[in-house]
Scaffold this motif. Structure first.
Motif, PDB file in Angstrom:
ATOM      1  N   GLU A 220     -51.459  62.603  83.816  1.00 10.38           N
ATOM      2  CA  GLU A 220     -52.310  61.735  83.005  1.00 10.38           C
ATOM      3  C   GLU A 220     -52.105  60.259  83.347  1.00 10.38           C
ATOM      4  O   GLU A 220     -52.718  59.393  82.746  1.00 10.38           O
ATOM      5  N   HIS A 221     -51.200  59.980  84.297  1.00  8.85           N
ATOM      6  CA  HIS A 221     -50.903  58.613  84.737  1.00  8.85           C
ATOM      7  C   HIS A 221     -50.378  57.738  83.595  1.00  8.85           C
ATOM      8  O   HIS A 221     -50.540  56.516  83.619  1.00  8.85           O
ATOM      9  N   ARG A 222     -49.741  58.376  82.613  1.00  7.81           N
ATOM     10  CA  ARG A 222     -49.055  57.592  81.589  1.00  7.81           C
ATOM     11  C   ARG A 222     -47.735  57.061  82.128  1.00  7.81           C
ATOM     12  O   ARG A 222     -47.259  56.018  81.700  1.00  7.81           O
ATOM     13  N   LEU A 223     -47.117  57.807  83.032  1.00  5.01           N
ATOM     14  CA  LEU A 223     -45.891  57.389  83.697  1.00  5.01           C
ATOM     15  C   LEU A 223     -46.035  57.663  85.185  1.00  5.01           C
ATOM     16  O   LEU A 223     -46.818  58.532  85.597  1.00  5.01           O
ATOM     17  N   ASP A 224     -45.267  56.947  85.988  1.00  2.44           N
ATOM     18  CA  ASP A 224     -45.256  57.171  87.436  1.00  2.44           C
ATOM     19  C   ASP A 224     -44.007  57.913  87.892  1.00  2.44           C
ATOM     20  O   ASP A 224     -44.007  58.506  88.974  1.00  2.44           O
ATOM     21  N   THR A 225     -42.953  57.860  87.106  1.00  2.00           N
ATOM     22  CA  THR A 225     -41.691  58.534  87.426  1.00  2.00           C
ATOM     23  C   THR A 225     -41.090  59.035  86.125  1.00  2.00           C
ATOM     24  O   THR A 225     -41.150  58.336  85.100  1.00  2.00           O
ATOM     25  N   VAL A 226     -40.535  60.241  86.163  1.00  2.00           N
ATOM     26  CA  VAL A 226     -39.915  60.800  84.961  1.00  2.00           C
ATOM     27  C   VAL A 226     -38.577  61.437  85.334  1.00  2.00           C
ATOM     28  O   VAL A 226     -38.486  62.207  86.302  1.00  2.00           O
ATOM     29  N   ILE A 227     -37.553  61.113  84.565  1.00  2.66           N
ATOM     30  CA  ILE A 227     -36.270  61.826  84.628  1.00  2.66           C
ATOM     31  C   ILE A 227     -36.358  62.951  83.606  1.00  2.66           C
ATOM     32  O   ILE A 227     -36.577  62.704  82.410  1.00  2.66           O
ATOM     33  N   THR A 228     -36.195  64.171  84.057  1.00  2.00           N
ATOM     34  CA  THR A 228     -36.365  65.306  83.158  1.00  2.00           C
ATOM     35  C   THR A 228     -35.320  66.375  83.463  1.00  2.00           C
ATOM     36  O   THR A 228     -34.580  66.286  84.433  1.00  2.00           O
ATOM     37  N   GLY A 229     -35.289  67.400  82.636  1.00  5.21           N
ATOM     38  CA  GLY A 229     -34.280  68.456  82.760  1.00  5.21           C
ATOM     39  C   GLY A 229     -33.719  68.785  81.395  1.00  5.21           C
ATOM     40  O   GLY A 229     -34.462  68.859  80.411  1.00  5.21           O
ATOM     41  N   GLY A 230     -32.404  68.962  81.315  1.00  4.70           N
ATOM     42  CA  GLY A 230     -31.837  69.332  80.028  1.00  4.70           C
ATOM     43  C   GLY A 230     -30.345  69.144  79.960  1.00  4.70           C
ATOM     44  O   GLY A 230     -29.651  69.042  80.980  1.00  4.70           O
ATOM     45  N   VAL A 231     -29.864  69.115  78.723  1.00  2.92           N
ATOM     46  CA  VAL A 231     -28.435  69.007  78.450  1.00  2.92           C
ATOM     47  C   VAL A 231     -28.094  69.999  77.349  1.00  2.92           C
ATOM     48  O   VAL A 231     -28.907  70.238  76.451  1.00  2.92           O
ATOM     49  N   GLY A 232     -26.931  70.601  77.435  1.00  3.22           N
ATOM     50  CA  GLY A 232     -26.452  71.500  76.398  1.00  3.22           C
ATOM     51  C   GLY A 232     -24.991  71.219  76.115  1.00  3.22           C
ATOM     52  O   GLY A 232     -24.134  71.473  76.959  1.00  3.22           O
ATOM     53  N   ARG A 233     -24.714  70.637  74.945  1.00  2.97           N
ATOM     54  CA  ARG A 233     -23.313  70.343  74.627  1.00  2.97           C
ATOM     55  C   ARG A 233     -23.136  70.333  73.108  1.00  2.97           C
ATOM     56  O   ARG A 233     -22.654  69.376  72.504  1.00  2.97           O
ATOM     57  N   ALA A 234     -23.545  71.449  72.483  1.00  2.48           N
ATOM     58  CA  ALA A 234     -23.344  71.589  71.043  1.00  2.48           C
ATOM     59  C   ALA A 234     -21.869  71.873  70.765  1.00  2.48           C
ATOM     60  O   ALA A 234     -21.077  72.148  71.675  1.00  2.48           O
ATOM     61  N   ASP A 235     -21.497  71.818  69.489  1.00  3.83           N
ATOM     62  CA  ASP A 235     -20.143  72.169  69.069  1.00  3.83           C
ATOM     63  C   ASP A 235     -19.863  73.600  69.521  1.00  3.83           C
ATOM     64  O   ASP A 235     -20.519  74.549  69.093  1.00  3.83           O
ATOM     65  N   SER A 236     -18.885  73.774  70.397  1.00  2.00           N
ATOM     66  CA  SER A 236     -18.659  75.100  70.988  1.00  2.00           C
ATOM     67  C   SER A 236     -18.165  76.110  69.959  1.00  2.00           C
ATOM     68  O   SER A 236     -18.390  77.315  70.120  1.00  2.00           O
TER      69      SER A 236
END
Length: 733
Positions: A220-236
């Motif tokens: 949609e050309h709202r952004l030209d570059t995006v850092i994406t992915g995920g993180v998982g670090r809940a209380d073990s």
């Protein structure tokens, strides 16, 4: 919400041309991408005993390896991140602040900066760069620790009558109360990005859903570059307890996907991120192109249950991806599966793949390698999809098919011999089937609540005189066109509840000024805390604070098809949002015949009611060692965590509840960016409506901000900022 018009079918189904131009990650036994590659190639797994320092009680004291028992875990093994290079002085934020924030912030910053540094071409315009990440809406260790130190002395006062306990230490920063959306915003802030940042929770599919939203922002050309992915670090401790109650945790502590010895999943933690650009921009900027995303399919199970996967929904996600990319499944040489090591879940996923491959006529048997990175690093939950994505991209870059750790022989339900698939125990060469033909692979993620995602990637041929990653010829690759004019989206149904104003009509009277003298109540707090002198002296005096807490919520059981016991064990956040969403649907022009092509998008923050269980677990040894060994005190504080309460406390399930009731088959997830969560949820819905991926959507937001824990945090934050006044907090949806 209904869309007025759609993008034409040719544009909607045109293959994506999104380049992966950078990668970064921190994983168990792998503090960077290079170590991650070595771990995978060696077929090693990172499962270890959980150190005593990670939990408020020694892990060995709460283990019970048999059937699910309240307040006990089935295993004390997990795949944890033990060490990595985190220097708070290099992130452009006050080191004192970073030192006092939870490791979920540290992992996000470390992986995000590594991915951004990995971009070798012309630097993107920071003003046109943003962050979209998957992140689970559950307590972190730090927020659990904050609440324990604010509550346990008050409970001890209740038991002993003594209020002379020391004040809590000040090592925790108030921002730790916002672990859902703030990590993405903090990453954007540290990199000076003008595109901002938010997170989403689509359970185990979160990372790939984040990639999908990043692709929309680029197309949609709202952004030209995006850092994406995920993180998982809940209380073990929370995740170990929760998966034990769901009977999904491996008693052996070894994750063995598709193997006959598989006995459950192993919880992992970490972060994996990629940097995305439109392909033509990446070529223009001289970026090293690791892979190209060609198709992404999303779906929500209509059948099955919140606890168990349904093949029909998984098949729909896969078909959607292959339709978009115009691929035959037989074109794929490698599938990174969701496979968690749970026998039932692995069998359903295998059956789904066999269905899709066979209906497409894929031959010969054993042509496509399948595997799961969870055999190496465990299940990273909201970070799982990004780990799988990076594993596949590394395999493409090195022309090497990766092995699956802990695999010896297939389970009885996994008929490899008569399938299109094989599972590798050693690395194998990966070459194009024909000269100048790209390598092709897929990544799956299937989450709790029936949330499914399937991503298709391919490499680019390399010119003889080009540096690695640069395509010889980009003919045939065309970016999904920007819409000539934004498509209008209609709002056709409304509902709202806020504090004591429990319907849209009463809210309207309040905001229009017809009710001029509202009387705030006190924040919601346990009676023991309200009577505790220590609590009132050091934490909060509820009688002196103003708030608008939620009024009792009444749900018609027959309407929601949810067992009464399950309804009783949900947190108020889920109950209030479910009721409000259904009221909006009832007032609008919702089309049941379009439910399969609909979506649900809900803004949420962490409901701090989830921390009550950690207090319970920490209190048990204190009560046992006290003057009166009465375990009923634990129930007086909080009920035990059960399977229903585990699901009833997951932030992402807020959206899945609504999808389940309305039989929604399209994307459904929650979005977190603290105060702007609902706005980002609305934006996600509009993007999917304009793209034509869905035809209608339920959009909302919910927050339980009248809780004493939120009020106390706001009080501490205002004091830290030297603000005179404090806002009156309220519950609402």
């Amino acid at each position: 919400m209904n869309r007025v018009g759609t993008m034409d079918d040719n544009a909607r189904h045109q293959p994506l041309d999104i380049a992966v131009v950078g990668m970064g990650g921190v994983f168990p036994d792998a503090p960077d991408i290079e170590a991650f590659q070595q771990l995978i190639d060696a077929g090693r797994h990172a499962s270890r005993e959980i150190p005593d320092a990670r939990w408020p009680v020694p892990p060995a004291s709460v283990v019970h390896a048999g059937e699910a028992v309240k307040d006990r875990v089935r295993s004390t093994r997990a795949c944890l991140v033990h060490s990595y290079d985190f220097d708070p002085a290099v992130y452009g934020l006050p080191p004192v602040l970073l030192n006092n924030l939870d490791p979920v912030f540290h992992l996000t910053l470390a992986a995000g900066h590594a991915a951004y540094r990995d971009v070798t071409g012309h630097r993107a315009d920071p003003a046109r760069t943003g962050v979209i990440l998957g992140n689970i809406v559950l307590p972190t260790e730090t927020v659990s620790g904050m609440i324990r130190q604010e509550v346990i002395p008050a409970i001890q006062e209740f038991l002993t009558g003594n209020s002379d306990y020391p004040a809590p230490d000040s090592r925790y920063h108030p921002l730790n109360r916002f672990p859902a959306g703030l990590p993405a915003a903090l990453l954007a802030r540290s990199l000076g990005l003008g595109g901002g940042g938010f997170t989403l929770d689509a359970a185990c599919a979160s990372s790939l859903y984040a990639v999908k939203l990043a692709v929309y922002a680029l197309c949609e050309h709202r952004l030209d570059t995006v850092i994406t992915g995920g993180v998982g670090r809940a209380d073990s401790m929370y995740t170990q307890m929760g998966f034990s109650q769901l009977r999904a945790l491996s008693p052996s502590g070894i994750c063995a996907p598709f193997d006959r010895q598989a006995d459950g999943l192993v919880v992992g933690e970490g972060a994996g991120m990629v940097v995305l650009k439109r392909l033509d921009d990446a070529v223009r900027d001289g970026d090293r192109i690791r892979a190209v995303i060609r198709g992404i399919g999303l779906s929500n199970d209509i059948g099955g249950s919140l606890f168990g996967p349904d093949s029909e929904g998984q098949v729909r996600a896969m078909r959607a991806a292959y339709d978009q990319a115009a691929w035959n499944p037989g074109d794929v040489d490698l599938v990174e599966c969701h496979a968690t090591g749970t026998p039932v879940g692995d069998a359903v996923e295998f059956r789904s793949m066999v269905t899709v491959w066979r209906e497409a006529g894929a031959r010969p048997p054993g042509r496509c390698a399948i595997g799961s990175v969870k055999s190496n690093i465990g299940h990273l939950l909201t970070g799982a999809g990004s780990a799988g994505l990076i594993k596949v991209i590394l395999a493409m870059m090195h022309h090497r098919l990766p092995p699956t750790a802990n695999f010896r022989a297939p389970a009885g339900a996994i008929d490899l011999e008569n399938s299109p698939f094989r599972i590798l125990r050693e690395p194998a060469p990966w070459q194009p089937r024909k000269e100048n033909e790209p390598l092709r692979a897929a990544v799956s993620a299937f989450g709790f609540g029936g949330i499914n995602a399937h991503v298709l990637l391919e490499s680019l041929p390399v010119a003889p005189d080009a540096s690695p990653g640069h395509p010889a010829d980009t003919a045939g690759y065309t970016v999904l066109p920007e819409l000539a004019s934004p498509q209008r989206v209609a709002v056709v149904g409304l509902a709202m509840a806020a504090g004591k104003w429990t319907g849209l009509d009463t809210v309207q009277k309040r905001v229009m000024g017809f009710e001029t003298s509202p009387t705030p109540a006190h924040p919601a707090a346990h009676p023991w805390l309200c009577r505790s002198q220590w609590f009132q002296r050091h934490i909060l005096n509820p009688a002196e604070e103003a708030a608008y807490p939620l009024q009792p919520v009444y749900l018609p059981v027959s309407r929601f098809r949810i067992p009464p016991a399950e309804l009783r064990e949900m947190l108020p956040q889920q109950l209030l949002m479910l009721k409000t969403a259904m009221e909006a649907v009832d007032t609008g022009a919702w089309r049941e015949d379009c439910a399969r092509e609909s979506g649900v998008f809900i803004g949420v923050g962490l409901d701090l009611n989830t921390t009550q269980f950690q207090v319970r677990w920490a209190m048990e040894p204190i009560i046992s060692a006290g003057p009166v060994d009465d375990k009923s005190v634990l129930d007086g504080w909080s009920p035990a965590l059960t399977a229903n309460r585990t699901m009833g406390a997951l932030g992402g399930i807020v959206a899945s509840r609504i999808a389940r009731v309305l039989k929604i088959g399209g994307p459904g997830f929650t979005v977190s960016s603290e105060d702007t969560s609902g706005v980002h949820a609305l934006n996600a819905a509009v993007s999917l409506l304009r793209s034509g991926d869905i035809c209608q959507a339920v959009v909302g937001a919910v927050d339980m901000a009248a809780d004493w824990r939120v009020v106390a945090g706001e009080r501490a934050r205002c004091g830290m900022l030297n603000l005179d006044g404090r806002p009156v907090m309220g519950d609402g949806a």
